[in-house]
Design an enzyme around this catalytic site. Sequence first.
Site, PDB file in Angstrom:
ATOM      1  N   CYS A  89       0.912  -1.149   0.067  1.00 52.27           N
ATOM      2  CA  CYS A  89       0.008   0.056   0.013  1.00 52.27           C
ATOM      3  C   CYS A  89       0.733   1.319  -0.125  1.00 52.27           C
ATOM      4  O   CYS A  89       1.731   1.547  -0.980  1.00 52.27           O
ATOM      5  CB  CYS A  89      -1.176  -0.053   1.097  1.00 52.27           C
ATOM      6  SG  CYS A  89      -2.397   1.082   1.062  1.00 52.27           S
ATOM      7  N   HIS A 195      -3.850  -4.449  -0.304  1.00 52.18           N
ATOM      8  CA  HIS A 195      -3.137  -5.081   1.026  1.00 52.18           C
ATOM      9  C   HIS A 195      -3.198  -6.702   0.661  1.00 52.18           C
ATOM     10  O   HIS A 195      -4.056  -7.489   0.766  1.00 52.18           O
ATOM     11  CB  HIS A 195      -4.230  -4.990   2.072  1.00 52.18           C
ATOM     12  CG  HIS A 195      -3.984  -3.456   2.746  1.00 52.18           C
ATOM     13  ND1 HIS A 195      -3.197  -2.961   3.342  1.00 52.18           N
ATOM     14  CD2 HIS A 195      -4.934  -2.291   2.220  1.00 52.18           C
ATOM     15  CE1 HIS A 195      -3.258  -1.948   3.671  1.00 52.18           C
ATOM     16  NE2 HIS A 195      -4.170  -1.357   2.907  1.00 52.18           N
ATOM     17  N   GLU A 197      -1.719  -8.756   2.563  1.00 58.60           N
ATOM     18  CA  GLU A 197      -1.937  -9.419   4.041  1.00 58.60           C
ATOM     19  C   GLU A 197      -3.288  -9.612   3.999  1.00 58.60           C
ATOM     20  O   GLU A 197      -3.742 -10.579   5.004  1.00 58.60           O
ATOM     21  CB  GLU A 197      -1.300  -8.597   5.109  1.00 58.60           C
ATOM     22  CG  GLU A 197      -1.956  -7.490   5.502  1.00 58.60           C
ATOM     23  CD  GLU A 197      -2.038  -6.253   4.605  1.00 58.60           C
ATOM     24  OE1 GLU A 197      -2.359  -5.109   5.262  1.00 58.60           O
ATOM     25  OE2 GLU A 197      -1.256  -6.127   3.597  1.00 58.60           O
TER      26      GLU A 197
END
Length: 215
Positions: A89, A195, A197
Amino acid sequence: METIAVIDYGSGNLTSAAKALERAARDIGLSAKVIVTGDAEAVAKADRLVLPGQGAFGDCRRGLLAVPGLLEALTEAVRVKAKPFFGICVGMQLMVTRGIEHGNHAGLDWIPGTCQRLTPTDPALKIPHMGWNNLRLTQPQHPVLAGLGAEEHVYFVHSYHITDIAPADVLAEAEYGGPVVAIIGRETMVGTQFHAEKSQSAGLRLLGNFLTWRP
């Protein structure tokens, strides 16, 4: 056992990033130590580096500068010692030359480009761009993209995006009222606007590929 440093400079979802990296390592049977640290010496010693980021470009840049020796250690590790690096990001946005967000701010200038406000051609599309979107792989042969399908779904939350970047440095795009740079890469560096993750199987695949990447 390699050490992966998730860099703590007061910005980013550090716990989620660290847990996703640990899960990705387990999924591929890799023995790896994931640490969350803002210590310049620990960053210098790590084998791989992950820079998350949330918030404004300028604030994140100032956060890096505020930690004694951190920016210098990070720059030497990535640009001199060529250690693998993953930006997430705003951590990706910082990789480019400058960011135009509440002023004009210098980036790390590792990959030429500009970070500026996202302006979809469709006025009905809301800013920030938030939610799941498809990836279009522009360089599917890149090792970090191995095993990803033609239209993987990944999770975005952003109001700014990368422009003025060479096509050779763009690994994937998304569509949001026009093309949006989703993954960039050059030499030992990669970054995702989304993102990773939080992107479930596709994100774990990317992170796993990064952990085994030998650029």
